[in-house]
Design a protein around this motif. Structure first.
Motif, PDB file in Angstrom:
ATOM      1  N   ARG A 160       0.835  -1.232  -0.054  1.00 40.22           N
ATOM      2  CA  ARG A 160      -0.078   0.076  -0.162  1.00 40.22           C
ATOM      3  C   ARG A 160       0.786   1.356   0.192  1.00 40.22           C
ATOM      4  O   ARG A 160       0.867   1.806   0.884  1.00 40.22           O
ATOM      5  CB  ARG A 160      -1.096  -0.102   1.231  1.00 40.22           C
ATOM      6  N   THR A 161       1.430   1.565  -1.084  1.00 37.80           N
ATOM      7  CA  THR A 161       2.386   2.505  -1.434  1.00 37.80           C
ATOM      8  C   THR A 161       2.301   3.129  -2.767  1.00 37.80           C
ATOM      9  O   THR A 161       1.517   2.299  -3.487  1.00 37.80           O
ATOM     10  CB  THR A 161       3.817   2.129  -0.987  1.00 37.80           C
ATOM     11  N   SER A 162       2.508   4.193  -3.051  1.00 36.92           N
ATOM     12  CA  SER A 162       2.544   4.686  -4.358  1.00 36.92           C
ATOM     13  C   SER A 162       3.873   4.449  -5.231  1.00 36.92           C
ATOM     14  O   SER A 162       4.008   4.560  -6.552  1.00 36.92           O
ATOM     15  CB  SER A 162       2.391   6.340  -4.310  1.00 36.92           C
ATOM     16  N   ASN A 163       5.000   4.153  -4.371  1.00 39.85           N
ATOM     17  CA  ASN A 163       6.061   3.848  -5.195  1.00 39.85           C
ATOM     18  C   ASN A 163       6.960   2.618  -4.171  1.00 39.85           C
ATOM     19  O   ASN A 163       7.290   2.764  -3.087  1.00 39.85           O
ATOM     20  CB  ASN A 163       6.998   5.102  -5.217  1.00 39.85           C
ATOM     21  N   ILE A 164       7.067   1.571  -4.899  1.00 39.86           N
ATOM     22  CA  ILE A 164       7.812   0.485  -4.395  1.00 39.86           C
ATOM     23  C   ILE A 164       9.245   0.866  -3.841  1.00 39.86           C
ATOM     24  O   ILE A 164       9.600   0.434  -2.736  1.00 39.86           O
ATOM     25  CB  ILE A 164       8.060  -0.956  -5.219  1.00 39.86           C
ATOM     26  N   ALA A 165       9.936   1.706  -4.735  1.00 43.40           N
ATOM     27  CA  ALA A 165      11.389   2.064  -4.247  1.00 43.40           C
ATOM     28  C   ALA A 165      11.415   2.646  -3.052  1.00 43.40           C
ATOM     29  O   ALA A 165      12.520   2.902  -2.455  1.00 43.40           O
ATOM     30  CB  ALA A 165      11.961   2.925  -5.464  1.00 43.40           C
ATOM     31  N   THR A 166      10.352   3.642  -2.731  1.00 43.91           N
ATOM     32  CA  THR A 166      10.394   4.196  -1.394  1.00 43.91           C
ATOM     33  C   THR A 166       9.483   3.725  -0.421  1.00 43.91           C
ATOM     34  O   THR A 166       9.171   4.259   0.771  1.00 43.91           O
ATOM     35  CB  THR A 166       9.930   5.903  -1.759  1.00 43.91           C
ATOM     36  N   MET A 167       8.710   2.551  -0.675  1.00 39.19           N
ATOM     37  CA  MET A 167       8.142   1.803   0.471  1.00 39.19           C
ATOM     38  C   MET A 167       8.668   1.721   1.726  1.00 39.19           C
ATOM     39  O   MET A 167       9.663   1.565   1.856  1.00 39.19           O
ATOM     40  CB  MET A 167       7.568   0.705  -0.370  1.00 39.19           C
ATOM     41  N   SER A 168       7.809   1.945   2.616  1.00 40.51           N
ATOM     42  CA  SER A 168       8.117   1.552   4.070  1.00 40.51           C
ATOM     43  C   SER A 168       7.601   0.158   4.509  1.00 40.51           C
ATOM     44  O   SER A 168       6.723  -0.265   4.061  1.00 40.51           O
ATOM     45  CB  SER A 168       7.855   2.684   4.928  1.00 40.51           C
ATOM     46  N   MET A 169       8.229  -0.445   5.840  1.00 38.99           N
ATOM     47  CA  MET A 169       7.867  -1.602   6.206  1.00 38.99           C
ATOM     48  C   MET A 169       6.378  -1.545   6.742  1.00 38.99           C
ATOM     49  O   MET A 169       5.735  -2.285   6.889  1.00 38.99           O
ATOM     50  CB  MET A 169       8.986  -1.851   7.362  1.00 38.99           C
ATOM     51  N   ASP A 170       6.109  -0.214   6.853  1.00 36.50           N
ATOM     52  CA  ASP A 170       4.366   0.162   7.484  1.00 36.50           C
ATOM     53  C   ASP A 170       3.619   0.295   5.976  1.00 36.50           C
ATOM     54  O   ASP A 170       2.431   0.022   6.447  1.00 36.50           O
ATOM     55  CB  ASP A 170       4.369   1.242   8.236  1.00 36.50           C
ATOM     56  N   ASP A 171       4.214  -0.126   5.034  1.00 31.79           N
ATOM     57  CA  ASP A 171       3.356  -0.179   3.696  1.00 31.79           C
ATOM     58  C   ASP A 171       3.053  -1.507   3.234  1.00 31.79           C
ATOM     59  O   ASP A 171       2.449  -1.861   2.377  1.00 31.79           O
ATOM     60  CB  ASP A 171       4.086   0.690   2.583  1.00 31.79           C
ATOM     61  N   VAL A 172       3.770  -2.488   4.034  1.00 32.22           N
ATOM     62  CA  VAL A 172       3.523  -3.964   3.642  1.00 32.22           C
ATOM     63  C   VAL A 172       2.989  -4.469   4.511  1.00 32.22           C
ATOM     64  O   VAL A 172       2.950  -4.719   5.516  1.00 32.22           O
ATOM     65  CB  VAL A 172       4.940  -4.557   3.341  1.00 32.22           C
ATOM     66  N   PHE A 173       1.799  -5.241   3.810  1.00 34.36           N
ATOM     67  CA  PHE A 173       0.831  -6.007   4.788  1.00 34.36           C
ATOM     68  C   PHE A 173       0.553  -7.711   4.319  1.00 34.36           C
ATOM     69  O   PHE A 173       0.488  -7.953   3.294  1.00 34.36           O
ATOM     70  CB  PHE A 173      -0.644  -5.252   4.387  1.00 34.36           C
ATOM     71  N   LEU A 174       1.227  -8.159   5.427  1.00 30.04           N
ATOM     72  CA  LEU A 174       1.317  -9.781   5.222  1.00 30.04           C
ATOM     73  C   LEU A 174       0.515 -10.280   6.154  1.00 30.04           C
ATOM     74  O   LEU A 174       0.040  -9.760   7.258  1.00 30.04           O
ATOM     75  CB  LEU A 174       2.682 -10.017   5.528  1.00 30.04           C
ATOM     76  N   GLY A 175      -0.323 -11.250   5.814  1.00 26.03           N
ATOM     77  CA  GLY A 175      -0.977 -12.400   6.637  1.00 26.03           C
ATOM     78  C   GLY A 175      -2.319 -12.640   5.764  1.00 26.03           C
ATOM     79  O   GLY A 175      -2.284 -12.815   4.616  1.00 26.03           O
ATOM     80  N   ASP A 176      -3.480 -12.938   6.407  1.00 20.10           N
ATOM     81  CA  ASP A 176      -4.383 -13.111   5.854  1.00 20.10           C
ATOM     82  C   ASP A 176      -4.308 -14.591   5.206  1.00 20.10           C
ATOM     83  O   ASP A 176      -4.950 -15.004   4.283  1.00 20.10           O
ATOM     84  CB  ASP A 176      -5.179 -12.227   4.820  1.00 20.10           C
ATOM     85  N   ILE A 177      -3.507 -15.464   5.924  1.00 21.25           N
ATOM     86  CA  ILE A 177      -3.337 -16.882   5.417  1.00 21.25           C
ATOM     87  C   ILE A 177      -3.169 -17.751   6.545  1.00 21.25           C
ATOM     88  O   ILE A 177      -2.913 -17.258   7.540  1.00 21.25           O
ATOM     89  CB  ILE A 177      -1.929 -16.920   4.529  1.00 21.25           C
TER      90      ILE A 177
END
Length: 131
Positions: free
Chosen positions: A65-82
């Motif tokens: 959930r970011t506008s740019n992968i190159a500047t993505m923060s760890m708070d922009d990555v959502f893991l789970g729902d498995i």
């Protein structure tokens, strides 16, 4: 005619270089299976500015959930729902004490990025074949 052939060769060379870079990232990813390493490789991929497979692209309600992968923060990555796990940020998973859950989300992130790299390599090879 010669100019057109040279442009074709240049484009092919550029695409081959991108494939080599992706193969390098793929090798790094396969030898480092931590959440932090996957995140670092994923961000480096974002700096390549390729077409990108949806598996590793930003999406408002997706995993990244970011506008740019190159500047993505760890708070922009959502893991789970498995496997019955709730969705949380990468930051959360890095501090989680449930080793089994961390193993699951580490595999989830690793497979997501690996599949995105493989898909992009396939697309680039198609571009070469269509030249």
């Amino acid at each position: 005619m010669a100019r057109k052939n040279q442009e074709k060769k240049d484009k092919k060379h550029m695409i081959e270089h991108q494939i080599l870079q992706l193969a390098k990232f793929k090798g790094e990813l396969m030898s480092h299976h931590t959440l932090e390493d996957t995140f670092k490789i994923h961000r480096q991929l974002g700096a390549m500015h390729l077409a990108w497979n949806p598996a590793i692209c930003p999406a408002q309600y997706g995993m990244f959930r970011t506008s740019n992968i190159a500047t993505m923060s760890m708070d922009d990555v959502f893991l789970g729902d498995i496997c019955g796990l709730w969705t949380h940020t990468l930051t959360y998973w890095l501090t989680c004490n449930d080793e089994d859950a961390v193993i699951i989300v580490t595999g989830q992130y690793y497979e997501q990025v690996l599949n995105g790299i493989k898909a992009e390599i396939r697309e680039l090879k198609k571009k070469i074949n269509s030249l």
